[in-house]
Motif scaffolding. Structure first.
Motif, mmCIF file in Angstrom:
data_model
loop_
_atom_site.group_PDB
_atom_site.id
_atom_site.type_symbol
_atom_site.label_atom_id
_atom_site.label_comp_id
_atom_site.label_asym_id
_atom_site.label_seq_id
_atom_site.Cartn_x
_atom_site.Cartn_y
_atom_site.Cartn_z
ATOM 1 N N THR A 101 -8.974 50.519 49.503
ATOM 2 C CA THR A 101 -9.708 49.754 50.140
ATOM 3 C C THR A 101 -8.617 49.303 51.385
ATOM 4 O O THR A 101 -7.268 49.628 51.327
ATOM 5 C CB THR A 101 -9.893 48.483 49.430
ATOM 6 N N LEU A 148 -10.297 48.452 41.876
ATOM 7 C CA LEU A 148 -11.396 48.310 42.758
ATOM 8 C C LEU A 148 -11.973 46.837 42.042
ATOM 9 O O LEU A 148 -12.492 45.871 42.773
ATOM 10 C CB LEU A 148 -12.437 49.120 42.306
ATOM 11 N N SER A 149 -12.321 46.635 40.746
ATOM 12 C CA SER A 149 -12.777 45.605 40.108
ATOM 13 C C SER A 149 -11.847 44.500 40.257
ATOM 14 O O SER A 149 -12.260 43.273 40.367
ATOM 15 C CB SER A 149 -12.718 45.917 38.424
ATOM 16 N N GLN A 150 -10.586 44.636 40.062
ATOM 17 C CA GLN A 150 -9.805 43.450 40.364
ATOM 18 C C GLN A 150 -9.997 42.926 42.071
ATOM 19 O O GLN A 150 -9.956 41.820 42.315
ATOM 20 C CB GLN A 150 -8.208 43.943 40.730
ATOM 21 N N HIS A 151 -10.055 43.959 43.087
ATOM 22 C CA HIS A 151 -10.331 43.517 44.381
ATOM 23 C C HIS A 151 -11.604 42.715 44.450
ATOM 24 O O HIS A 151 -11.804 41.748 45.333
ATOM 25 C CB HIS A 151 -10.697 44.759 45.266
ATOM 26 N N TYR A 152 -12.597 42.964 43.628
ATOM 27 C CA TYR A 152 -13.754 42.007 43.707
ATOM 28 C C TYR A 152 -14.085 40.839 42.885
ATOM 29 O O TYR A 152 -14.849 40.263 42.728
ATOM 30 C CB TYR A 152 -15.220 43.088 43.674
ATOM 31 N N GLY A 153 -12.709 40.528 42.164
ATOM 32 C CA GLY A 153 -12.963 39.568 41.562
ATOM 33 C C GLY A 153 -13.014 39.499 39.889
ATOM 34 O O GLY A 153 -13.141 38.505 39.276
ATOM 35 N N SER A 188 -21.656 49.462 38.824
ATOM 36 C CA SER A 188 -20.872 49.181 40.085
ATOM 37 C C SER A 188 -20.947 50.699 40.827
ATOM 38 O O SER A 188 -20.814 50.841 42.017
ATOM 39 C CB SER A 188 -19.505 49.099 39.805
ATOM 40 N N TYR A 230 -6.757 40.709 56.626
ATOM 41 C CA TYR A 230 -7.988 41.000 56.331
ATOM 42 C C TYR A 230 -8.925 41.801 57.196
ATOM 43 O O TYR A 230 -9.496 41.121 58.271
ATOM 44 C CB TYR A 230 -8.992 39.645 56.137
ATOM 45 N N ARG A 247 -7.901 46.406 52.638
ATOM 46 C CA ARG A 247 -7.055 45.443 52.103
ATOM 47 C C ARG A 247 -5.817 45.901 51.668
ATOM 48 O O ARG A 247 -4.587 45.249 51.726
ATOM 49 C CB ARG A 247 -7.684 44.326 51.432
ATOM 50 N N PHE A 273 -22.214 51.061 44.453
ATOM 51 C CA PHE A 273 -21.405 50.497 45.439
ATOM 52 C C PHE A 273 -19.857 50.926 45.482
ATOM 53 O O PHE A 273 -19.029 50.408 46.239
ATOM 54 C CB PHE A 273 -21.279 48.878 45.096
ATOM 55 N N THR A 274 -19.630 51.985 44.591
ATOM 56 C CA THR A 274 -18.174 52.547 44.278
ATOM 57 C C THR A 274 -17.954 53.346 45.580
ATOM 58 O O THR A 274 -18.832 54.487 45.817
ATOM 59 C CB THR A 274 -18.091 53.239 43.200
#
Length: 253
Positions: free
Chosen positions: A166, A91-96, A74, A228, A168, A77-78
């Motif tokens: 982020t 961050l990883s939680q945010h993207y699933g 990542s 969002y 969000r 893209f970080t």
């Protein structure tokens, strides 16, 4: 047997009044810690995504493998404001990615929107959506995340305020519960957790009332374009503003 309270609301005003009554009750017992909320379109358990997967090995080992691989691939893209393991986990939680984090919010209205924003689906569990209200105490929080490694199972399930890495997280007033993997390689549902079950309230929303509550929240400035804050949110809000969702069509024709 569940030790949390269960109540049902029928409107935005019902919901706000109930949350306010709980706040007053907590202040009377000299607990001034902020409530946190989680909205769900169905009555699912309070489990992070990591607890809902079928891992190809021991859960703790698979969690670390996924996270370490996420860190490796990542990097391009970080965002530059991601600095430590807590930031990367958020961050990883945010993207699933399946993690031990479970999303909550400080905002009662944001949680209610998450519960009712979409029409009910036939595959949903039961006839109710749910907002979980958690009334934490000071000891339930991780005060200094740098002192508590995200993957340490020496600490109990706790709550953490993430850095705002982020848009969000900021827009949704985001906060997380961080769940311990126990010695048997399992994660206890929060509603059955000895330290949290009595601090929870399950607020039920009949799915027949989703459409009306949705319009009430929009009048109060809560909708997809706010929650969002990007082009996806704007387009989702505009599509809803100028068309009927399935449950709204049934009520307005």
């Amino acid at each position: 047997m569940a030790s949390y309270k269960v109540v049902e609301i029928e409107s935005v005003s019902d919901y706000v009044d109930y949350c306010e009554s709980e706040r007053i009750a907590e202040e009377e017992r000299e607990n001034y810690v902020d409530f946190i909320f989680r909205g769900q379109s169905s009555d699912w358990p309070l489990w992070p995504k990591l607890a809902r997967i079928e891992p190809k090995g021991p859960l703790y080992r698979i969690e670390k493998l996924m996270f370490n691989e996420f860190k490796r691939v990542s990097l391009p893209f970080t965002p530059t404001n991601v600095h430590d393991e807590w930031d990367r986990l958020a961050l990883s939680q945010h993207y699933g990615l399946p993690t031990r984090l479970l999303d909550w919010t400080y905002s009662a209205l944001v949680a209610l929107w998450f519960a009712v924003c979409d029409p009910p689906k036939d595959s949903d569990n039961g006839k109710y959506g749910v907002v979980w209200l958690l009334k934490p105490e000071k000891t339930d929080w991780i005060d200094d995340p740098s002192d508590d490694y995200p993957f340490s199972n020496k600490i109990s399930t706790r709550i953490i305020r993430p850095k705002v890495i982020t848009e969000r997280i900021s827009a949704q007033s985001g906060v997380f519960t961080v769940h311990k993997i126990n010695s048997g390689g399992r994660i206890v549902k929060l509603e059955k957790h000895i330290a949290f079950s009595k601090k929870l309230v399950k607020i039920l929303i009949n799915k027949e009332n989703y459409w009306d509550i949705r319009y009430g929240l929009n009048m109060l400035g809560v909708n997809n374009s706010v929650i969002y804050p990007d082009l996806t949110g704007i387009c989702s809000h505009l599509a809803w503003r100028y068309t009927f969702l399935v449950d709204e069509l049934e009520e307005n024709t």
